[in-house]
Design a protein around this motif. Sequence first.
Motif, PDB file in Angstrom:
ATOM      1  N   UNK A 176       0.840  -1.207   0.000  1.00  0.00           N
ATOM      2  CA  UNK A 176       0.000   0.000   0.000  1.00  0.00           C
ATOM      3  C   UNK A 176       0.871   1.251   0.000  1.00  0.00           C
ATOM      4  N   UNK A 177       1.864   1.297   0.907  1.00  0.00           N
ATOM      5  CA  UNK A 177       2.768   2.462   0.977  1.00  0.00           C
ATOM      6  C   UNK A 177       3.553   2.626  -0.327  1.00  0.00           C
ATOM      7  N   UNK A 178       4.039   1.520  -0.860  1.00  0.00           N
ATOM      8  CA  UNK A 178       4.861   1.564  -2.067  1.00  0.00           C
ATOM      9  C   UNK A 178       4.043   2.024  -3.270  1.00  0.00           C
ATOM     10  N   UNK A 179       2.822   1.543  -3.394  1.00  0.00           N
ATOM     11  CA  UNK A 179       1.947   1.962  -4.499  1.00  0.00           C
ATOM     12  C   UNK A 179       1.689   3.468  -4.416  1.00  0.00           C
ATOM     13  N   UNK A 180       1.462   3.975  -3.211  1.00  0.00           N
ATOM     14  CA  UNK A 180       1.261   5.425  -3.045  1.00  0.00           C
ATOM     15  C   UNK A 180       2.507   6.195  -3.469  1.00  0.00           C
ATOM     16  N   UNK A 181       3.687   5.665  -3.107  1.00  0.00           N
ATOM     17  CA  UNK A 181       4.938   6.311  -3.513  1.00  0.00           C
ATOM     18  C   UNK A 181       5.123   6.236  -5.023  1.00  0.00           C
ATOM     19  N   UNK A 182       4.759   5.106  -5.608  1.00  0.00           N
ATOM     20  CA  UNK A 182       4.877   4.952  -7.053  1.00  0.00           C
ATOM     21  C   UNK A 182       3.934   5.924  -7.783  1.00  0.00           C
ATOM     22  N   UNK A 183       2.793   6.208  -7.173  1.00  0.00           N
ATOM     23  CA  UNK A 183       1.888   7.195  -7.767  1.00  0.00           C
ATOM     24  C   UNK A 183       2.518   8.591  -7.710  1.00  0.00           C
ATOM     25  N   UNK A 184       3.120   8.932  -6.563  1.00  0.00           N
ATOM     26  CA  UNK A 184       3.799  10.228  -6.447  1.00  0.00           C
ATOM     27  C   UNK A 184       4.933  10.358  -7.452  1.00  0.00           C
ATOM     28  N   UNK A 185       5.626   9.243  -7.714  1.00  0.00           N
ATOM     29  CA  UNK A 185       6.741   9.236  -8.662  1.00  0.00           C
ATOM     30  C   UNK A 185       6.272   9.073 -10.111  1.00  0.00           C
ATOM     31  N   UNK A 186       4.968   9.059 -10.316  1.00  0.00           N
ATOM     32  CA  UNK A 186       4.325   8.959 -11.633  1.00  0.00           C
ATOM     33  C   UNK A 186       4.648   7.650 -12.370  1.00  0.00           C
ATOM     34  N   UNK A 187       4.834   6.593 -11.600  1.00  0.00           N
ATOM     35  CA  UNK A 187       5.032   5.261 -12.182  1.00  0.00           C
ATOM     36  C   UNK A 187       3.678   4.612 -12.431  1.00  0.00           C
ATOM     37  N   UNK A 188       2.743   4.821 -11.498  1.00  0.00           N
ATOM     38  CA  UNK A 188       1.377   4.317 -11.633  1.00  0.00           C
ATOM     39  C   UNK A 188       0.400   5.459 -11.421  1.00  0.00           C
ATOM     40  N   UNK A 189      -0.841   5.189 -11.772  1.00  0.00           N
ATOM     41  CA  UNK A 189      -1.922   6.142 -11.550  1.00  0.00           C
ATOM     42  C   UNK A 189      -3.022   5.379 -10.822  1.00  0.00           C
ATOM     43  N   UNK A 190      -3.633   6.007  -9.818  1.00  0.00           N
ATOM     44  CA  UNK A 190      -4.700   5.350  -9.069  1.00  0.00           C
ATOM     45  C   UNK A 190      -5.998   6.114  -9.302  1.00  0.00           C
ATOM     46  N   UNK A 191      -7.013   5.385  -9.754  1.00  0.00           N
ATOM     47  CA  UNK A 191      -8.344   5.952  -9.955  1.00  0.00           C
ATOM     48  C   UNK A 191      -9.356   4.999  -9.339  1.00  0.00           C
ATOM     49  N   UNK A 192     -10.177   5.522  -8.421  1.00  0.00           N
ATOM     50  CA  UNK A 192     -11.193   4.712  -7.722  1.00  0.00           C
ATOM     51  C   UNK A 192     -10.593   3.408  -7.183  1.00  0.00           C
ATOM     52  N   UNK A 193      -9.461   3.539  -6.528  1.00  0.00           N
ATOM     53  CA  UNK A 193      -8.731   2.414  -5.904  1.00  0.00           C
ATOM     54  C   UNK A 193      -8.147   1.426  -6.900  1.00  0.00           C
ATOM     55  N   UNK A 194      -8.318   1.644  -8.191  1.00  0.00           N
ATOM     56  CA  UNK A 194      -7.742   0.774  -9.222  1.00  0.00           C
ATOM     57  C   UNK A 194      -6.360   1.321  -9.589  1.00  0.00           C
ATOM     58  N   UNK A 195      -5.429   0.410  -9.822  1.00  0.00           N
ATOM     59  CA  UNK A 195      -4.060   0.788 -10.162  1.00  0.00           C
ATOM     60  C   UNK A 195      -3.869   0.648 -11.667  1.00  0.00           C
ATOM     61  N   UNK A 196      -3.392   1.733 -12.291  1.00  0.00           N
ATOM     62  CA  UNK A 196      -3.121   1.721 -13.735  1.00  0.00           C
ATOM     63  C   UNK A 196      -1.621   1.892 -13.940  1.00  0.00           C
ATOM     64  N   UNK A 197      -1.063   1.073 -14.809  1.00  0.00           N
ATOM     65  CA  UNK A 197       0.388   1.068 -15.047  1.00  0.00           C
ATOM     66  C   UNK A 197       0.651   1.267 -16.531  1.00  0.00           C
TER      67      UNK A 197
END
Length: 197
Positions: A176-197
Amino acid sequence: MIIENLLVSFGAEIKNYREEDVIFREKELPMYYYQIKKGKIKLNNYTEEGKEFIQNIFSEGHSFGESLLFVDRPYPMNAVVLEDSAIYRMSKQNFLNLIRNNPEVSLNIYECLAERMYYKYIMLYNLSFQNPVTKLKLLMDYLKSYQDHKKPYSFQIPLTRQQMASLTGLCVETVIRTIKQMEKDQIVKIERRKIYY
């Protein structure tokens, strides 16, 4: 993997399973070929401490556990239903007869087994990393590699955070923490709890 008419002509039957049903358990002897008509299953093990380790997740059209029909060894994992499923089940002997009489099916089985070995190599390599971003990115790269989605954020990761944790050996809080960090680093995008890569 194997067309349904061919499965039925060699004696396959459809078995219905409910979420959390166990199809086979670790240490049982393989007796059947399984192919998913609809639904989703996972192959897993549990550590001595009771932590789940997911080896793989399969869905519609996939088979599972068939490699063990070629050796006289017990299952080294469990097969557990993730959502209500309808699964073709065929006896080991009928499966072996089917592939003997259908060389094109044999080739498909070999390709499938090679693909699964590749996945195992990737995931084994993944366990050597300490950095959780690297672990999750390797898993996402593997999942995305089989899709036509090449643009950033075009592929929805089809796993829950718990499943990603169980596949990579991380704890769910770290994922959970890593996914949030990856979103901040623009590696992934989170929309409605779904992870887009």
